[in-house]
Design an enzyme around this catalytic site. Sequence first.
Site, PDB file in Angstrom:
ATOM      1  N   ASN A   1       1.891  -0.195   0.877  1.00 49.50           N
ATOM      2  CA  ASN A   1       0.706   0.661   0.949  1.00 49.50           C
ATOM      3  C   ASN A   1       0.681   1.221   2.370  1.00 49.50           C
ATOM      4  O   ASN A   1       0.306   0.521   3.306  1.00 49.50           O
ATOM      5  CB  ASN A   1      -0.559  -0.158   0.657  1.00 49.50           C
ATOM      6  CG  ASN A   1      -1.821   0.686   0.844  1.00 49.50           C
ATOM      7  OD1 ASN A   1      -1.740   1.897   1.010  1.00 49.50           O
ATOM      8  ND2 ASN A   1      -2.969   0.033   0.822  1.00 49.50           N
ATOM      9  N   TRP A   2       1.124   2.460   2.479  1.00 47.98           N
ATOM     10  CA  TRP A   2       1.224   3.055   3.825  1.00 47.98           C
ATOM     11  C   TRP A   2      -0.143   3.427   4.394  1.00 47.98           C
ATOM     12  O   TRP A   2      -0.258   3.751   5.559  1.00 47.98           O
ATOM     13  CB  TRP A   2       2.131   4.288   3.774  1.00 47.98           C
ATOM     14  CG  TRP A   2       3.583   3.962   3.654  1.00 47.98           C
ATOM     15  CD1 TRP A   2       4.157   2.727   3.739  1.00 47.98           C
ATOM     16  CD2 TRP A   2       4.665   4.889   3.447  1.00 47.98           C
ATOM     17  NE1 TRP A   2       5.522   2.819   3.598  1.00 47.98           N
ATOM     18  CE2 TRP A   2       5.866   4.139   3.416  1.00 47.98           C
ATOM     19  CE3 TRP A   2       4.747   6.275   3.280  1.00 47.98           C
ATOM     20  CZ2 TRP A   2       7.116   4.728   3.229  1.00 47.98           C
ATOM     21  CZ3 TRP A   2       6.000   6.856   3.098  1.00 47.98           C
ATOM     22  CH2 TRP A   2       7.171   6.097   3.070  1.00 47.98           C
ATOM     23  N   LYS A   3      -1.180   3.455   3.568  1.00 45.93           N
ATOM     24  CA  LYS A   3      -2.521   3.869   4.020  1.00 45.93           C
ATOM     25  C   LYS A   3      -2.422   5.257   4.651  1.00 45.93           C
ATOM     26  O   LYS A   3      -1.615   6.058   4.206  1.00 45.93           O
ATOM     27  CB  LYS A   3      -3.124   2.797   4.941  1.00 45.93           C
ATOM     28  CG  LYS A   3      -3.049   1.396   4.293  1.00 45.93           C
ATOM     29  CD  LYS A   3      -3.840   0.353   5.004  1.00 45.93           C
ATOM     30  CE  LYS A   3      -3.713  -0.979   4.272  1.00 45.93           C
ATOM     31  NZ  LYS A   3      -4.505  -2.039   4.880  1.00 45.93           N
TER      32      LYS A   3
ATOM     33  N   HIS B   1      -8.995  -0.692  -3.690  1.00 42.05           N
ATOM     34  CA  HIS B   1      -8.637  -1.301  -2.402  1.00 42.05           C
ATOM     35  C   HIS B   1      -9.920  -1.586  -1.631  1.00 42.05           C
ATOM     36  O   HIS B   1     -10.865  -0.794  -1.671  1.00 42.05           O
ATOM     37  CB  HIS B   1      -7.720  -0.375  -1.600  1.00 42.05           C
ATOM     38  CG  HIS B   1      -7.089  -1.079  -0.439  1.00 42.05           C
ATOM     39  ND1 HIS B   1      -7.794  -1.335   0.718  1.00 42.05           N
ATOM     40  CD2 HIS B   1      -5.866  -1.628  -0.273  1.00 42.05           C
ATOM     41  CE1 HIS B   1      -7.005  -2.001   1.558  1.00 42.05           C
ATOM     42  NE2 HIS B   1      -5.833  -2.192   0.980  1.00 42.05           N
TER      43      HIS B   1
ATOM     44  N   GLY C   1      -4.884  -6.753   7.722  1.00 44.22           N
ATOM     45  CA  GLY C   1      -4.732  -6.157   9.051  1.00 44.22           C
ATOM     46  C   GLY C   1      -5.179  -7.056  10.185  1.00 44.22           C
ATOM     47  O   GLY C   1      -5.382  -6.597  11.306  1.00 44.22           O
TER      48      GLY C   1
ATOM     49  N   SER D   1      -1.811  -9.204   5.582  1.00 40.58           N
ATOM     50  CA  SER D   1      -0.981  -9.692   6.695  1.00 40.58           C
ATOM     51  C   SER D   1       0.317 -10.360   6.224  1.00 40.58           C
ATOM     52  O   SER D   1       0.755 -11.346   6.820  1.00 40.58           O
ATOM     53  CB  SER D   1      -1.783 -10.628   7.609  1.00 40.58           C
ATOM     54  OG  SER D   1      -2.864  -9.923   8.196  1.00 40.58           O
TER      55      SER D   1
ATOM     56  N   GLY E   1       0.730  -3.829   3.784  1.00 43.18           N
ATOM     57  CA  GLY E   1       0.242  -2.713   4.596  1.00 43.18           C
ATOM     58  C   GLY E   1       1.109  -2.537   5.833  1.00 43.18           C
ATOM     59  O   GLY E   1       2.202  -1.974   5.767  1.00 43.18           O
ATOM     60  N   GLY E   2       0.638  -3.054   6.954  1.00 41.89           N
ATOM     61  CA  GLY E   2       1.300  -2.834   8.253  1.00 41.89           C
ATOM     62  C   GLY E   2       2.806  -3.053   8.247  1.00 41.89           C
ATOM     63  O   GLY E   2       3.565  -2.192   8.726  1.00 41.89           O
TER      64      GLY E   2
END
Length: 249
Positions: free
Chosen positions: A9-11, A94, A170, A209, A230-231
């Site tokens: 999920n690149w956001k 989300h 995150g 995370s 994510g990150g």
Amino acid sequence: MRDRIVIANWKMNGSREANRQWVKNFLAQPVKLACRTVVCAPFIHLPELVEACRGSSIEVGAEDVNENVSGAFTGEVSAAMLAEFGLSCAIVGHSERRRLYGETDNRVAMKAVALVRNGLKPIVCVGETLEERERGDTPAVILRQLNAVLSVIRPSDLGAVAYEPVWAIGTGRSADPETAQAVHACIRQRLVQANAAEGRLVPILYGGSVTPDNAAGLFRQPDIDGALVGGASLNASSFYRIGEALCEH
Ligand code: 13P
């Protein structure tokens, strides 16, 4: 057998050039992953990403969708539009959308329906805040969020359920594997209650995370079938290593 999946999920990250490099770097890895790999990106990048990933092992998904068919919804994108571009799935519910844009359980459920009607698989996110966890409300929150979706679609319509504790997103503070497994077991039980045969086949992903270092411990749990990342997904080789950890467990 359930699918095992890693989803990026690149956001609101990326650029045309960075995305081209990402796909190139990911596909340059010597061994193709034995699990499914999905990249979810901002709407404007999706057409180019679909082209870049055509014929490869990477599936492309959206990060959100509007629940309506068409009309006066300035700035929004419908499920039919996503289908026309060859996407396989979209994330709905989300916690960032629930928290920052006020999305309710009912709206998330309607988004899931819109996707299913257009042949796409919803990746439904559920998860509790820190206060909800500390109050002992985790199962109630997860079940409330899940029930809304299961009241309108069947388990076999789901691409996956992603358990993403809000306090782990995150923050660098992933849920420990046993804590995550307890919630995944509760999600599994509810899916199986809705339909035993179908519920057993729905992948349940953990998100919050996840890194190449903590992924293996999570994937050893019986009801953790992959990750929503994510990150760490912004770097193709980190994301690949999370996929590798999944394939090894
Ligand atoms: P992080 O992996 O950056 O914690 O984000 C998780 C997430 O929200 C994926 O949807």
